[in-house]
Design an enzyme around this catalytic site. Sequence first.
Site, short mmCIF file in Angstrom:
data_model
loop_
_atom_site.label_atom_id
_atom_site.label_comp_id
_atom_site.label_asym_id
_atom_site.label_seq_id
_atom_site.Cartn_x
_atom_site.Cartn_y
_atom_site.Cartn_z
CD1 TRP A 1 57.43 53.31 10.32
CD2 TRP A 1 55.40 53.34 9.39
NE1 TRP A 1 57.59 53.51 8.96
CE2 TRP A 1 56.37 53.52 8.38
CE3 TRP A 1 54.05 53.33 9.05
CZ2 TRP A 1 56.01 53.70 7.03
CZ3 TRP A 1 53.69 53.51 7.70
CH2 TRP A 1 54.68 53.69 6.72
CG ASP B 1 54.56 47.68 12.55
OD1 ASP B 1 55.20 46.89 11.82
OD2 ASP B 1 54.14 48.79 12.16
CE LYS C 1 58.80 49.32 4.63
NZ LYS C 1 58.01 49.66 5.78
#
Length: 370
Positions: free
Chosen positions: A105, A183, A207
């Site tokens: 990511w 993040d 999530k």
Amino acid sequence: MNTIYNFSAGPAVLPKEVLQQAASEMLDWHGSGMSVMEMSHRGPEFMAILAQAQADLRELLNVPANYKILFLQGGGLGENAIVPLNLVGRKAQPATIDFIHTGSWSGKSIKEAKKYANVNVAASSENTGERAGFSGVPDPASWKLSADPAYVHVCTNETIDGIEFQFVPDIAARSNGAPLVADMSSHILSRAIDVSKYGVIFGGAQKNIGPAGLTLVIVREDLLGHALPICPSAFDWKIVAENDSMYNTPPTYSIYIAGLVFQWLKRQGGVAAMEQKNIAKANLLYDYLDSTDFYVTRVAKEHRSRMNVPFYLKDESLNAAFLAAAKERGLLQLKGHKSVGGMRASIYNAMPIEGVQALVEFMREFSLSN
Ligand SMILES: *Cc1c(COP(=O)(O)O)cnc(C)c1O
């Protein structure tokens, strides 16, 4: 029938109580005669839902008064563009952004940011361990930070690689006071955090918060108002903040479900209580993985994620049989991300310890019969 436990990395399991409440309120929210999906976002009913969700989130994460909580759309990947569009204007153009590359990511964030700024990868853990891929977080003392970056980006939980920051990097003195941008898509609300250590925290909801469609941004007020002229107005944090996340229609139903999750978290004792449960769940699974060589983990112990646990069968020819037998037991979505293969158990807040116990029991039995 077996109890179902869903180990999806995202969109992921939600608390059963929340889904039951949403079901009971689906057709008629609190006697309004409307479903939340059917309400004007500017009507008193939805305004109350939004205000409550923001207040509960502020309380759960102890968000200081000089930070705004924004409810946006665009997902974590959208933020990879929206963050630079909002922050690089703080410096003369072209600005530089520092990144810490710890997995898939942060890698995607780096790629996207190159459209808007010079990128300095201040540290990377790619292929630095015993195996190919990412195995941890580089020691902050080794980070080669720029003299004056617009900000420093970290992904504090790498969902695919299973790597989590177990510390908050203290970099301000070495980067001319640059804000730390994190993040936190896949571990926000799973552990206590000190929001004041960050300039911006962002995350997609799907999530550990609620349904896809909602993206959370927590931003320090002094970082607002620097958007580049090309930044879409709907993603200019200052405009969104001034309009209390109502500049355009927000993802109303996702906000409503997230709000129910926040109330559920408060009933569980808040984030600190959740963290203790998450530590217990992760220990249970990692202790088992460490006790056998039938399964293998690749992440260095001190960087292991409590939320996403990737593991491999030593004999990978058994992968399909493992997944089929797990499904038979009601243990769903254990397949690892296609880019890294193997298995992954995501054990977010809504996964009860009974689910991890059932998984470990199954894994042990599978190892003995194969
Ligand atoms: C899932 C995820 C994303 C991407 O989110 P989208 O909502 O699909 O854009 C970004 N960062 C992390 C850490 C993630 O886990």
